[in-house]
Design an enzyme around this catalytic site. Structure first.
Site, mmCIF file in Angstrom:
data_model
loop_
_atom_site.group_PDB
_atom_site.id
_atom_site.type_symbol
_atom_site.label_atom_id
_atom_site.label_comp_id
_atom_site.label_asym_id
_atom_site.label_seq_id
_atom_site.Cartn_x
_atom_site.Cartn_y
_atom_site.Cartn_z
ATOM 1 C CD GLU A 93 78.261 30.003 -126.839
ATOM 2 O OE1 GLU A 93 77.182 29.653 -126.138
ATOM 3 O OE2 GLU A 93 78.478 31.061 -127.422
ATOM 4 C CB CYS A 106 73.101 22.436 -123.346
ATOM 5 S SG CYS A 106 72.616 23.277 -124.721
ATOM 6 C CB CYS A 113 72.882 28.020 -136.792
ATOM 7 S SG CYS A 113 71.203 27.063 -137.313
ATOM 8 C CB CYS A 117 65.568 31.350 -135.577
ATOM 9 S SG CYS A 117 65.393 29.995 -136.456
ATOM 10 C CB CYS A 120 68.810 31.981 -132.690
ATOM 11 S SG CYS A 120 69.915 30.877 -132.253
ATOM 12 N N GLY A 160 73.622 25.379 -133.415
ATOM 13 C CA GLY A 160 73.608 24.514 -134.655
ATOM 14 C C GLY A 160 72.383 24.107 -134.666
ATOM 15 C CD GLU A 161 67.966 22.059 -137.202
ATOM 16 O OE1 GLU A 161 67.316 22.888 -136.553
ATOM 17 O OE2 GLU A 161 67.761 20.639 -136.800
ATOM 18 C CB SER A 192 66.288 21.015 -129.608
ATOM 19 O OG SER A 192 65.552 22.060 -130.279
ATOM 20 C CG LEU A 216 55.321 25.227 -133.035
ATOM 21 C CD1 LEU A 216 55.511 24.488 -134.346
ATOM 22 C CD2 LEU A 216 53.944 24.484 -132.360
ATOM 23 C CG HIS A 217 60.123 29.281 -131.104
ATOM 24 N ND1 HIS A 217 60.222 28.913 -129.798
ATOM 25 C CD2 HIS A 217 61.178 28.874 -131.805
ATOM 26 C CE1 HIS A 217 61.437 28.136 -129.567
ATOM 27 N NE2 HIS A 217 62.110 28.434 -130.628
ATOM 28 C CB CYS A 334 72.485 28.328 -127.962
ATOM 29 S SG CYS A 334 70.858 28.669 -128.908
#
Ligand code: SAH
Ligand code: SF4
Length: 347
Positions: A93, A106, A113, A117, A120, A160-161, A192, A216-217, A334
């Site tokens: 995406e 983006c 991933c 999390c 997500c 993804g990371e 990010s 961070l969240h 995402c």
């Protein structure tokens, strides 16, 4: 012989490959220009190259390009979301947003991933594979061509990371910022991460002028470990130490992402605790009204609690913005479009 991925090659690698095929140096300059400035998807489009050479190139290399599987355009703003398909049947995406300072894309850096999390959609179904530099570039090249516009900013905030695909992401950054290609300056790129601390130090070593965003969240380990498994490997103190060092050594302001989830991380106490934690770090906090993902069960914080949270951070001297929700009618966050497509395919 497997054909080589020519779009992922650096200029130096391309020059070497073509040199080994007995071609003069200027050919590398020509071909690189076709690939990365004119963004062609076939060697046949390279009009200053002979038929013989086109055949040789086709025999040795492939030009990777994504296929547009689905394209959604928001009715409220001009946000466009693409679902691309890859030759191995995977989906990707990306989102193009129209901000007052230009078009921002983006992009995704992995299929799926590993980080898991709790809020997500990208990690649903786990990790599939890394994206190559050409697969990252092609998201931009394809969107630019399709929309007939020039992208001026990039955020690595799709699926993804990015720091879990470190070398490919570094090559992507090198190619996309190259003066001989799209030439998008590092200052116009944000990366990010969910907080893979050793890779943040590796990124620091590269001394790139990009903006580092850190998801961070949560203001403490108790909440963060519940919603972000990565916190069990590198906790908040280790993460914030890395951020502090990063900020001090690059003089670049870190952007902390904080997705506001009702009853999870959005109380006034959380805001006070977060303010204390971030004291002394060159930073900016970006509050994101969380997108609700049906499988995940969290709810978006109310507007009131977001306003209150923001004002507490500001009272404590932090720079804060609340992210506008662009493309809210087209699932522009995402992993959501891919998740729906996979469900559809499995029916
Ligand atoms: N893996 C990286 C980059 C991709 S995610 C990272 O985690 O930082 C991009 C951003 O979207 C991150 O800040 C992520 O935490 C956030 N995000 C993911 N799911 C979300 C959701 N449901 N609502 C709001 N933000 C979300
Ligand atoms: Fe991966 Fe980022 Fe989603 Fe976490 S928020 S699962 S790290 S894409």
């Amino acid at each position: 012989m497997e054909k080589k991925d020519i779009v992922s090659m650096s200029f130096e690698e391309l020059s070497k490959e073509l040199g080994e095929m007995g071609l003069p140096k200027f050919r590398a300059t020509q071909i690189y220009d076709w690939l990365h400035k004119k963004c062609v998807t076939s060697f046949e489009e390279m009009t200053n190259i002979s038929k013989d050479l086109i055949k040789k190139l086709n025999d040795n290399f492939v030009i990777f390009a994504c296929t547009i599987e689905k394209k959604l355009v928001s009715r409220y703003d001009s946000t466009v979301k693409y679902l691309f398909s890859l030759p191995d049947g995977e989906y990707l995406e990306c989102v193009v947003m129209d901000y007052k300072y230009g078009h921002t894309i983006c992009i995704s850096t992995q299929v799926g991933c590993k980080m898991g999390c709790a809020f997500c959609a990208s990690g649903i179904g786990g990790f599939k594979r890394q994206l190559t530099p050409s697969e990252m570039l092609s998201q931009i090249y394809t969107a630019q061509r399709d929309l007939s516009l020039r992208i001026s900013r990039i955020v690595l905030m799709g699926m993804g990371e990015p720091l879990d695909n470190f070398d490919n992401v570094m090559r992507f950054l090198e190619l996309v910022s190259d003066e001989r290609g799209l030439n998008i300056g590092m200052r116009h790129i944000s990366l990010s991460t969910s907080g893979i601390v050793p890779r943040i130090y590796d990124l620091l070593d590269k001394r790139l002028q990009l903006t580092l965003s850190v998801s961070l969240h949560a203001p403490n380990n108790e909440i963060r470990s519940k919603i972000m498994p990565v916190n069990k490997s590198w906790d908040i103190d280790e993460l914030l130490n890395a951020c502090k060092t990063y900020g001090e050594e690059t003089s670049r302001r870190i952007s902390f992402e904080y997705a506001m989830m009702k009853g999870v991380n959005d109380t006034p106490e959380c805001a006070e605790e977060l303010s204390k934690r971030l004291k002394g770090i060159l930073c900016h906090v970006n509050l994101i009204p969380a997108n609700e993902v049906p499988e995940k069960g969290h709810e978006r914080s109310t507007d009131n609690s977001i306003v209150q949270f923001k004002s507490i951070l500001e009272k404590n001297g932090l720079a804060v913005t609340v992210r506008r929700t662009l493309g809210s009618d087209i699932n522009a966050s995402c992993g959501q479009l891919r998740r729906e497509k996979i469900k559809e395919d499995n029916k």
